[in-house]
Design a protein around this motif. Structure first.
Motif, PDB file in Angstrom:
ATOM      1  N   LYS A 127       0.832  -1.198   0.000  1.00 25.85           N
ATOM      2  CA  LYS A 127       0.000   0.000   0.000  1.00 25.85           C
ATOM      3  C   LYS A 127       0.867   1.248   0.000  1.00 25.85           C
ATOM      4  CE  LYS A 127      -3.896   2.167   2.404  1.00 25.85           C
ATOM      5  NZ  LYS A 127      -4.816   2.094   3.581  1.00 25.85           N
ATOM      6  N   ALA A 128       0.469   2.224  -0.780  1.00 22.60           N
ATOM      7  CA  ALA A 128       1.250   3.462  -0.888  1.00 22.60           C
ATOM      8  C   ALA A 128       0.990   4.399   0.285  1.00 22.60           C
ATOM      9  CB  ALA A 128       0.917   4.171  -2.196  1.00 22.60           C
ATOM     10  N   ASN A 129       2.046   5.082   0.691  1.00 26.26           N
ATOM     11  CA  ASN A 129       1.948   6.161   1.670  1.00 26.26           C
ATOM     12  C   ASN A 129       2.487   7.406   0.973  1.00 26.26           C
ATOM     13  OD1 ASN A 129       1.726   7.721   3.974  1.00 26.26           O
ATOM     14  ND2 ASN A 129       3.625   6.953   4.872  1.00 26.26           N
ATOM     15  N   VAL A 130       1.600   8.098   0.257  1.00 22.70           N
ATOM     16  CA  VAL A 130       2.006   9.132  -0.690  1.00 22.70           C
ATOM     17  C   VAL A 130       2.767  10.259  -0.008  1.00 22.70           C
ATOM     18  CG1 VAL A 130       1.221  10.827  -2.382  1.00 22.70           C
ATOM     19  CG2 VAL A 130       0.089   8.597  -2.222  1.00 22.70           C
ATOM     20  N   GLU A 131       3.932  10.565  -0.582  1.00 22.45           N
ATOM     21  CA  GLU A 131       4.791  11.632  -0.083  1.00 22.45           C
ATOM     22  C   GLU A 131       4.691  12.820  -1.043  1.00 22.45           C
ATOM     23  OE1 GLU A 131       9.544  12.392   0.883  1.00 22.45           O
ATOM     24  OE2 GLU A 131       8.753  10.347   0.697  1.00 22.45           O
ATOM     25  N   LYS A 132       4.255  13.931  -0.538  1.00 21.55           N
ATOM     26  CA  LYS A 132       4.052  15.129  -1.340  1.00 21.55           C
ATOM     27  C   LYS A 132       5.335  15.528  -2.061  1.00 21.55           C
ATOM     28  CE  LYS A 132       1.436  18.757  -2.505  1.00 21.55           C
ATOM     29  NZ  LYS A 132       0.290  18.590  -3.431  1.00 21.55           N
ATOM     30  N   GLU A 133       5.197  15.825  -3.358  1.00 21.15           N
ATOM     31  CA  GLU A 133       6.267  16.341  -4.211  1.00 21.15           C
ATOM     32  C   GLU A 133       7.372  15.323  -4.504  1.00 21.15           C
ATOM     33  OE1 GLU A 133       7.389  19.892  -2.168  1.00 21.15           O
ATOM     34  OE2 GLU A 133       5.667  21.029  -2.920  1.00 21.15           O
ATOM     35  N   LEU A 134       7.128  14.033  -4.199  1.00 20.25           N
ATOM     36  CA  LEU A 134       8.071  12.983  -4.566  1.00 20.25           C
ATOM     37  C   LEU A 134       7.709  12.446  -5.945  1.00 20.25           C
ATOM     38  CD1 LEU A 134      10.412  11.049  -3.764  1.00 20.25           C
ATOM     39  CD2 LEU A 134       8.659   9.499  -2.874  1.00 20.25           C
ATOM     40  N   ILE A 162      18.875  15.761 -14.681  1.00 22.56           N
ATOM     41  CA  ILE A 162      17.417  15.702 -14.538  1.00 22.56           C
ATOM     42  C   ILE A 162      17.020  15.905 -13.079  1.00 22.56           C
ATOM     43  CG2 ILE A 162      15.415  14.161 -14.693  1.00 22.56           C
ATOM     44  CD1 ILE A 162      16.821  12.913 -17.187  1.00 22.56           C
ATOM     45  N   LYS A 163      17.756  15.267 -12.198  1.00 25.98           N
ATOM     46  CA  LYS A 163      17.466  15.421 -10.766  1.00 25.98           C
ATOM     47  C   LYS A 163      17.679  16.865 -10.324  1.00 25.98           C
ATOM     48  CE  LYS A 163      18.437  13.458  -6.228  1.00 25.98           C
ATOM     49  NZ  LYS A 163      19.081  12.345  -5.477  1.00 25.98           N
ATOM     50  N   ARG A 164      18.767  17.478 -10.782  1.00 23.88           N
ATOM     51  CA  ARG A 164      19.048  18.875 -10.420  1.00 23.88           C
ATOM     52  C   ARG A 164      17.932  19.801 -10.882  1.00 23.88           C
ATOM     53  NH1 ARG A 164      21.114  23.690 -12.186  1.00 23.88           N
ATOM     54  NH2 ARG A 164      21.027  23.034 -14.384  1.00 23.88           N
ATOM     55  N   LEU A 165      17.446  19.582 -12.091  1.00 24.86           N
ATOM     56  CA  LEU A 165      16.386  20.428 -12.637  1.00 24.86           C
ATOM     57  C   LEU A 165      15.086  20.265 -11.846  1.00 24.86           C
ATOM     58  CD1 LEU A 165      17.031  19.862 -16.443  1.00 24.86           C
ATOM     59  CD2 LEU A 165      17.451  21.978 -15.172  1.00 24.86           C
ATOM     60  N   LEU A 166      14.726  19.027 -11.550  1.00 20.63           N
ATOM     61  CA  LEU A 166      13.482  18.776 -10.821  1.00 20.63           C
ATOM     62  C   LEU A 166      13.553  19.331  -9.405  1.00 20.63           C
ATOM     63  CD1 LEU A 166      12.712  15.126 -12.001  1.00 20.63           C
ATOM     64  CD2 LEU A 166      11.545  17.227 -12.713  1.00 20.63           C
ATOM     65  N   GLU A 167      14.684  19.168  -8.758  1.00 19.38           N
ATOM     66  CA  GLU A 167      14.832  19.719  -7.407  1.00 19.38           C
ATOM     67  C   GLU A 167      14.867  21.243  -7.438  1.00 19.38           C
ATOM     68  OE1 GLU A 167      18.260  17.763  -5.771  1.00 19.38           O
ATOM     69  OE2 GLU A 167      17.089  15.986  -5.174  1.00 19.38           O
ATOM     70  N   GLY A 168      15.327  21.798  -8.559  1.00 20.87           N
ATOM     71  CA  GLY A 168      15.373  23.251  -8.694  1.00 20.87           C
ATOM     72  C   GLY A 168      13.996  23.901  -8.680  1.00 20.87           C
ATOM     73  N   GLY A 187       5.982  21.346 -13.636  1.00 24.40           N
ATOM     74  CA  GLY A 187       5.494  22.199 -12.557  1.00 24.40           C
ATOM     75  C   GLY A 187       3.985  22.306 -12.538  1.00 24.40           C
ATOM     76  N   GLU A 188       3.379  22.437 -13.712  1.00 22.15           N
ATOM     77  CA  GLU A 188       1.924  22.531 -13.795  1.00 22.15           C
ATOM     78  C   GLU A 188       1.265  21.214 -13.387  1.00 22.15           C
ATOM     79  OE1 GLU A 188      -1.587  23.604 -17.079  1.00 22.15           O
ATOM     80  OE2 GLU A 188       0.533  23.655 -17.658  1.00 22.15           O
ATOM     81  N   GLU A 227       5.362  30.860  -9.515  1.00 22.91           N
ATOM     82  CA  GLU A 227       6.386  31.895  -9.355  1.00 22.91           C
ATOM     83  C   GLU A 227       7.751  31.274  -9.062  1.00 22.91           C
ATOM     84  OE1 GLU A 227       7.230  35.686  -6.388  1.00 22.91           O
ATOM     85  OE2 GLU A 227       5.149  35.152  -6.868  1.00 22.91           O
ATOM     86  N   ASN A 228       7.771  30.229  -8.226  1.00 17.56           N
ATOM     87  CA  ASN A 228       9.031  29.563  -7.907  1.00 17.56           C
ATOM     88  C   ASN A 228       9.608  28.860  -9.141  1.00 17.56           C
ATOM     89  OD1 ASN A 228       8.912  30.383  -5.256  1.00 17.56           O
ATOM     90  ND2 ASN A 228       8.012  28.466  -4.510  1.00 17.56           N
ATOM     91  N   VAL A 229       8.734  28.236  -9.928  1.00 17.24           N
ATOM     92  CA  VAL A 229       9.186  27.562 -11.143  1.00 17.24           C
ATOM     93  C   VAL A 229       9.787  28.567 -12.111  1.00 17.24           C
ATOM     94  CG1 VAL A 229       8.440  26.255 -13.175  1.00 17.24           C
ATOM     95  CG2 VAL A 229       7.519  25.666 -10.914  1.00 17.24           C
ATOM     96  N   GLU A 230       9.100  29.686 -12.327  1.00 13.71           N
ATOM     97  CA  GLU A 230       9.584  30.698 -13.264  1.00 13.71           C
ATOM     98  C   GLU A 230      10.868  31.351 -12.769  1.00 13.71           C
ATOM     99  OE1 GLU A 230       8.620  31.286 -16.265  1.00 13.71           O
ATOM    100  OE2 GLU A 230       6.970  29.850 -16.167  1.00 13.71           O
ATOM    101  N   SER A 231      11.000  31.479 -11.465  1.00 14.02           N
ATOM    102  CA  SER A 231      12.214  32.060 -10.900  1.00 14.02           C
ATOM    103  C   SER A 231      13.427  31.180 -11.198  1.00 14.02           C
ATOM    104  CB  SER A 231      12.060  32.241  -9.389  1.00 14.02           C
ATOM    105  OG  SER A 231      13.259  32.711  -8.811  1.00 14.02           O
TER     106      SER A 231
END
Length: 455
Positions: free
Chosen positions: A158-165, A186-192, A264-265, A272-276
């Motif tokens: 069973k999943a225990n959903v982690e936000k933004e993972l 790819i990881k750097r961009l997504l974490e950015g 991001g969408e 705003e954070n994504v565009e920054s």
């Protein structure tokens, strides 16, 4: 098969053992004839820019080395003994038994053997990767799906959903010679933009802990035309995890921005954070790109502008789109090497024609590099135009002093370069690709300071 393949651009399904090696402390156990494992490593390891044996590769790969006796009487007894020995001497977080052709033909059940050891508490799965099951792109998916089916779904029902993972399913380790650098970027961009990325392979991953966390992701990201899509659909069925499918690997300024906005969408991130983050990255990219303008101005008459791409659909489409959209190249041929099924072939063709209508009639699905070379050579001779070939070390003979074209090594084999963490993905990768293409102008005395002074 209607003809012999002279220069194969991929391996067989047993090449999935390299996927296991890409997982930290992943241990492959091969049930196949002598030489099968070493040939896979030779092509997908040494042939990927000499990336080394790693933790359990090369001569350390456990193998039954099945002979005539096992073919006649069955090899499961020998396989059990090989697994027992491996568990004693190889310290791993995950063990994967992979069947080769001989085991597949006689029907040895590697999954059942794995289950016997799993019942004793070992983290082990079995997967039929006989060569006739497909190429190593298929082998990669077979291995990933077997790990999820036989181990992860049992241990984490069973999943225990982690936000933004987010789980990332993208390039195939080693078959993409730049996989380590690509996944790091790819990881750097997504974490950015505010996400936590399960990258699953390489030094940018936390090893098998990330695999055990797969069920808890908020969503899955498939960053490839077709590889990884079956896994995302499987996870959607088991854990109800939604997935985002982006078929184009982001290379350069435009596509990386599109990629980050789309992710991001989908993730519902703060716009705003994504565009920054995008603005910061684009400013840096443009600062470097402006300095490249002087070279374009000074050497304009020497620049290449025809493009031939010999690569798999993931990297080939991403790199080609960048060169066409941002550097103005004219596409003259796309040679797709990963042998997708008919449905995915149609998707690849559609993607390429969306990028540039001039691809219509210039898309070839071919796994034999010699056939590809003959076609490109004829086109280069006919056009007489300085071109860029996105290919492999085998293609050096195409870029001669006569046609003064430039080779960039994008696909296997890469045997005349050493690759550590290089990448052509993202903003940084676009700049690196520019460097490698235009540095080719000065290779082998094609252009010199004297040439420039005379000009």
């Amino acid at each position: 098969m209607s003809h012999l393949i002279e220069q194969a651009k991929f391996s067989c399904a047993l090449g999935g053992l390299q996927t296991v090696l890409a997982i930290s402390k992943g241990i492959p156990i091969v049930h196949a004839g002598p030489g099968c494992a070493s040939r896979q490593f030779s092509y997908l390891g040494n042939g990927a820019g000499y990336q080394g044996e790693g933790y359990a590769g090369g001569g350390q790969i456990s193998c039954t080395n099945s002979t005539q006796s096992e073919v006649i009487f069955g090899g499961e007894r020998k396989l059990r003994a090989t697994v027992e020995g491996t568990l004693k001497v190889m310290d791993g977080d995950l063990y994967v038994i992979l069947a080769g052709c001989s085991a597949g033909i006689i029907g040895d059940d590697v999954k059942q053997v794995a289950c016997e050891f799993a019942d004793e508490g070992y983290p082990i799965v079995g997967v039929d990767t006989a060569g006739f099951r497909g190429n190593n792109y298929a082998g990669h998916e077979l291995v990933v799906n077997a790990i999820i089916d036989q181990y992860i779904s049992c241990e984490v029902p069973k999943a225990n959903v982690e936000k933004e993972l987010v789980n990332v399913f993208s390039v195939v380790p080693f078959q993409d010679p730049y996989w380590r650098g690509d996944l790091e970027e790819i990881k750097r961009l997504l974490e950015g933009i505010g996400l936590k990325a399960n990258i699953l392979y390489g030094s940018s991953s936390n090893g098998f802990k990330e695999w055990m966390n797969i069920p808890n992701a908020e969503f899955n990201l498939v960053l490839s035309p077709w590889v990884g899509l079956s896994t995302a659909k499987k996870l959607e069925k088991i854990y109800k995890t939604p997935y985002l499918h982006i078929p184009v690997l982001p290379v350069g300024l435009k596509e990386t921005g599109r990629f980050l906005r789309q992710v991001g969408e989908f993730a519902g991130l703060d716009k705003e954070n994504v565009e920054s983050f995008i603005a910061k990255e684009e400013k840096r990219y443009k600062d470097y790109f402006v300095s490249f303008g002087d070279l374009v101005s000074d050497f304009g008459c020497y620049l290449p502008y025809h493009l031939y791409t010999v690569a798999d659909s993931a990297y080939g489409i991403g790199a080609s789109k960048f060169l066409i959209e941002e550097l103005g190249f004219t596409p003259k041929g796309f040679y797709e090497i990963d042998n997708p099924d008919s449905k995915n072939k149609e998707a690849v063709e559609s993607l390429l024609k969306e990028i540039d209508e001039r691809y219509d009639g210039n898309i070839v699905f071919e796994g034999d590099n010699k056939v590809i070379q003959n076609d490109i050579e004829a086109k280069l001779t006919e056009s007489g135009v300085r071109s860029v070939v996105l290919g492999s070390s085998w293609d050096k003979e195409l870029v001669t002093s006569k046609n003064e074209s430039i080779l960039v090594r994008l696909s296997l084999p890469v045997t005349d370069r050493v690759i550590l963490n290089k990448s052509y993905v993202g903003y940084n990768g676009g700049l690196t690709l520019i460097e490698d293409i235009y540095s080719g102008l000065f290779a082998d005395g094609m252009i010199t300071n004297t040439t420039h002074a005379d000009h």
